[in-house]
Design an enzyme around this catalytic site. Structure first.
Site, PDB file in Angstrom:
ATOM      1  N   ASP A   1       2.013   4.329   0.666  1.00  0.00           N
ATOM      2  CA  ASP A   1       1.717   5.438   1.575  1.00  0.00           C
ATOM      3  C   ASP A   1       2.956   6.324   1.706  1.00  0.00           C
ATOM      4  O   ASP A   1       3.795   6.348   0.815  1.00  0.00           O
ATOM      5  CB  ASP A   1       1.288   4.873   2.942  1.00  0.00           C
ATOM      6  CG  ASP A   1       2.440   4.186   3.656  1.00  0.00           C
ATOM      7  OD1 ASP A   1       3.415   3.785   2.981  1.00  0.00           O
ATOM      8  OD2 ASP A   1       2.395   4.066   4.892  1.00  0.00           O
TER       9      ASP A   1
ATOM     10  N   PHE B   1       0.855  -1.183   0.000  1.00  0.00           N
ATOM     11  CA  PHE B   1       0.000   0.000   0.000  1.00  0.00           C
ATOM     12  C   PHE B   1       0.891   1.233   0.000  1.00  0.00           C
ATOM     13  O   PHE B   1       1.569   1.516   0.993  1.00  0.00           O
ATOM     14  CB  PHE B   1      -0.931  -0.047   1.217  1.00  0.00           C
ATOM     15  CG  PHE B   1      -1.431  -1.446   1.456  1.00  0.00           C
ATOM     16  CD1 PHE B   1      -2.175  -2.095   0.472  1.00  0.00           C
ATOM     17  CD2 PHE B   1      -1.096  -2.142   2.606  1.00  0.00           C
ATOM     18  CE1 PHE B   1      -2.580  -3.411   0.638  1.00  0.00           C
ATOM     19  CE2 PHE B   1      -1.499  -3.455   2.783  1.00  0.00           C
ATOM     20  CZ  PHE B   1      -2.239  -4.089   1.805  1.00  0.00           C
TER      21      PHE B   1
ATOM     22  N   ASP C   1       4.293  -5.662   3.587  1.00  0.00           N
ATOM     23  CA  ASP C   1       3.849  -4.292   3.854  1.00  0.00           C
ATOM     24  C   ASP C   1       3.646  -4.044   5.347  1.00  0.00           C
ATOM     25  O   ASP C   1       4.154  -3.074   5.904  1.00  0.00           O
ATOM     26  CB  ASP C   1       2.545  -3.995   3.095  1.00  0.00           C
ATOM     27  CG  ASP C   1       2.032  -2.596   3.412  1.00  0.00           C
ATOM     28  OD1 ASP C   1       1.376  -2.413   4.466  1.00  0.00           O
ATOM     29  OD2 ASP C   1       2.310  -1.672   2.637  1.00  0.00           O
TER      30      ASP C   1
HETATM   31  N1  LIG Z   1       1.531   0.791   3.816  1.00  0.00           N
HETATM   32  C1  LIG Z   1       0.722   0.939   4.852  1.00  0.00           C
HETATM   33  N2  LIG Z   1       0.311   2.175   5.203  1.00  0.00           N
HETATM   34  C2  LIG Z   1      -0.505   2.299   6.260  1.00  0.00           C
HETATM   35  C3  LIG Z   1      -0.941   1.211   7.006  1.00  0.00           C
HETATM   36  C4  LIG Z   1      -1.780   1.714   7.998  1.00  0.00           C
HETATM   37  C5  LIG Z   1      -2.471   1.002   9.109  1.00  0.00           C
HETATM   38  N3  LIG Z   1      -2.812  -0.331   8.888  1.00  0.00           N
HETATM   39  C6  LIG Z   1      -3.303  -0.962  10.040  1.00  0.00           C
HETATM   40  C7  LIG Z   1      -4.093  -2.132   9.791  1.00  0.00           C
HETATM   41  C8  LIG Z   1      -3.730  -3.176  10.586  1.00  0.00           C
HETATM   42  C9  LIG Z   1      -2.509  -2.931  11.257  1.00  0.00           C
HETATM   43  O1  LIG Z   1      -2.530  -3.297  12.576  1.00  0.00           O
HETATM   44  C10 LIG Z   1      -2.243  -1.463  10.989  1.00  0.00           C
HETATM   45  O2  LIG Z   1      -2.428  -0.716  12.138  1.00  0.00           O
HETATM   46  C11 LIG Z   1      -1.815   3.086   7.840  1.00  0.00           C
HETATM   47  N4  LIG Z   1      -1.038   3.422   6.784  1.00  0.00           N
HETATM   48  C12 LIG Z   1      -0.652   4.742   6.301  1.00  0.00           C
HETATM   49  O3  LIG Z   1       0.422   5.201   7.121  1.00  0.00           O
HETATM   50  C13 LIG Z   1       0.394   6.631   7.146  1.00  0.00           C
HETATM   51  C14 LIG Z   1       0.141   7.117   8.537  1.00  0.00           C
HETATM   52  O4  LIG Z   1       1.271   7.063   9.293  1.00  0.00           O
HETATM   53  P1  LIG Z   1       1.308   7.895  10.683  1.00  0.00           P
HETATM   54  O5  LIG Z   1       1.124   9.353  10.291  1.00  0.00           O
HETATM   55  O6  LIG Z   1       2.667   7.555  11.243  1.00  0.00           O
HETATM   56  O7  LIG Z   1       0.201   7.359  11.537  1.00  0.00           O
HETATM   57  C15 LIG Z   1      -0.786   7.051   6.269  1.00  0.00           C
HETATM   58  O8  LIG Z   1      -0.343   7.230   4.935  1.00  0.00           O
HETATM   59  C16 LIG Z   1      -1.677   5.827   6.386  1.00  0.00           C
HETATM   60  O9  LIG Z   1      -2.602   5.766   5.326  1.00  0.00           O
HETATM   61  C17 LIG Z   1      -0.494  -0.107   6.641  1.00  0.00           C
HETATM   62  O10 LIG Z   1      -0.822  -1.133   7.229  1.00  0.00           O
HETATM   63  N5  LIG Z   1       0.333  -0.169   5.550  1.00  0.00           N
END
Ligand SMILES: Nc1nc2c(c(CN[C@H]3C=C[C@H](O)[C@@H]3O)cn2[C@@H]2O[C@H](COP(=O)(O)O)[C@@H](O)[C@H]2O)c(=O)[nH]1
Length: 313
Positions: free
Chosen positions: A222, A220, A290
């Site tokens: 991000d 994903f 990821d």
């Molecule tokens: N590639 C990727 N990006 C992810 C996630 C997740 C959350 N997934 C949840 C689902 C189950 C797990 O237990 C995780 O908690 C959020 N994001 C992205 O991160 C950024 C936020 O960062 P910060 O500002 O530091 O909180 C924002 O772009 C957000 O869209 C992921 O899994 N993969």
């Protein structure tokens, strides 16, 4: 998701600002090789919801919750105190207080201040108007085509992750995360794909989380994972781009730099998967890679990420 994979590969082989350290004659192969060697064929296992911040009751309301969550799962960085955890746990508390908070008719009526109140956030949210607009869109389209329920949307996909991403992006314009790069359309679909991954993780691959083609989704794209990949030496930035990120200067949405950061991350994770398969014979999922890379990134607050005002991630 073939579109995401293929168009990201196109970007990675035509990039000007970000290079992927593998199969690219412009860089040597140290980064990816080293990461793959270090993990020795098994990705550090990260439990979905290891933070304990998500709503889950094993039923359709959990699906509604995850769809609303991923409709709003973008751009936390402009407020230095806000992060993803606040959104996930704020929506969870809201639903525990009022089980009808995410009914399709209610979703269409929220105002900015009401959304803030729902999340118990004391000031305007980043891109608050966009968040409200997207909530309305989710409520409206769910009501119009899916009897108001995200669970109906999921059920209509016959347990196919690829179909679910296609359906979400067809019906919900806010999930259409693509850009034009050097004249080519590039698909990234971060929030649509993470919705599938969240279902799969939350329901542990059963019921609403069962997808026979979960292997088809990519990472994903991000702002956290690209920064982790760069730290690991898997991505290399031009000195100009490195400087922009170090000095916290904004990168505009749809710019070459931004598309390269995201698409090269997708490509790099695919390359890591390939190398793990070649070296250890193991078939790992992009979603597993990821979640591991993301959890590494969020546990490292000093990690600097790129800054783009975007509704897609
Ligand atoms: N590639 C990727 N990006 C992810 C996630 C997740 C959350 N997934 C949840 C689902 C189950 C797990 O237990 C995780 O908690 C959020 N994001 C992205 O991160 C950024 C936020 O960062 P910060 O500002 O530091 O909180 C924002 O772009 C957000 O869209 C992921 O899994 N993969």
């Amino acid at each position: 998701m073939d579109d995401v994979r293929e168009t990201s590969a196109w970007v990675a082989t035509h990039s000007s600002h970000v290079l992927v350290d593998s199969s690219d004659s412009r860089v040597n192969n140290a980064g990816i090789e080293k990461v793959v060697e270090n993990i020795q064929g098994s990705i550090p296992k990260v439990e979905w919801d290891y933070e304990g911040i998500h709503y889950f009751d094993n039923g359709p309301l959990s699906v509604q919750y995850l769809f609303v969550l991923d409709a709003l799962n973008f751009c936390f960085w402009p407020d230095k105190d806000l992060n993803y955890d606040h959104l996930a746990s704020g929506l969870k508390a809201a639903l525990q207080n009022d089980k009808s908070a995410f009914d399709a008719d209610r979703l269409q009526k929220y105002t900015g201040p009401e959304l803030r109140e729902l999340l118990k956030w004391p000031r305007p949210l980043p891109l608050e108007d966009e968040r409200v607009r997207l909530l309305h869109e989710v409520g409206f389209e769910l009501e119009r085509n899916f009897g108001g329920k995200a669970s109906n949307l999921v059920e209509s996909c016959g347990k196919s992750a690829a179909k679910l991403v296609a359906l979400v992006t067809r019906h919900f314009a806010g999930f259409r995360d693509h850009s034009v790069y050097k004249g080519h359309q590039v698909f990234l679909y971060k929030r649509a794909q993470i919705f599938v991954a969240d279902l799969w993780g939350a329901f542990k691959g059963q019921g609403y989380g069962e997808f026979y083609d979960i292997g088809s989704i990519t990472m994903f794209a991000d702002y956290v994972v690209p920064a982790v990949l760069e730290q690991l030496g898997v991505l290399k930035y031009s000195s100009r781009l490195a400087n922009i990120i170090e000095t916290n200067n904004e990168i505009s949405s749809g710019s070459e730099e931004e598309v390269e950061l995201r698409a090269c991350s997708v490509y790099a994770v695919e390359k890591m998967k390939e190398l793990i398969r070649i070296k250890s014979g193991k078939q790992v999922l992009s979603v597993e890679l990821d979640l591991w890379l993301w959890s590494v990134g969020v546990q490292c607050p000093a990690l600097q990420h790129h800054r783009t005002l975007s509704i897609y991630y």
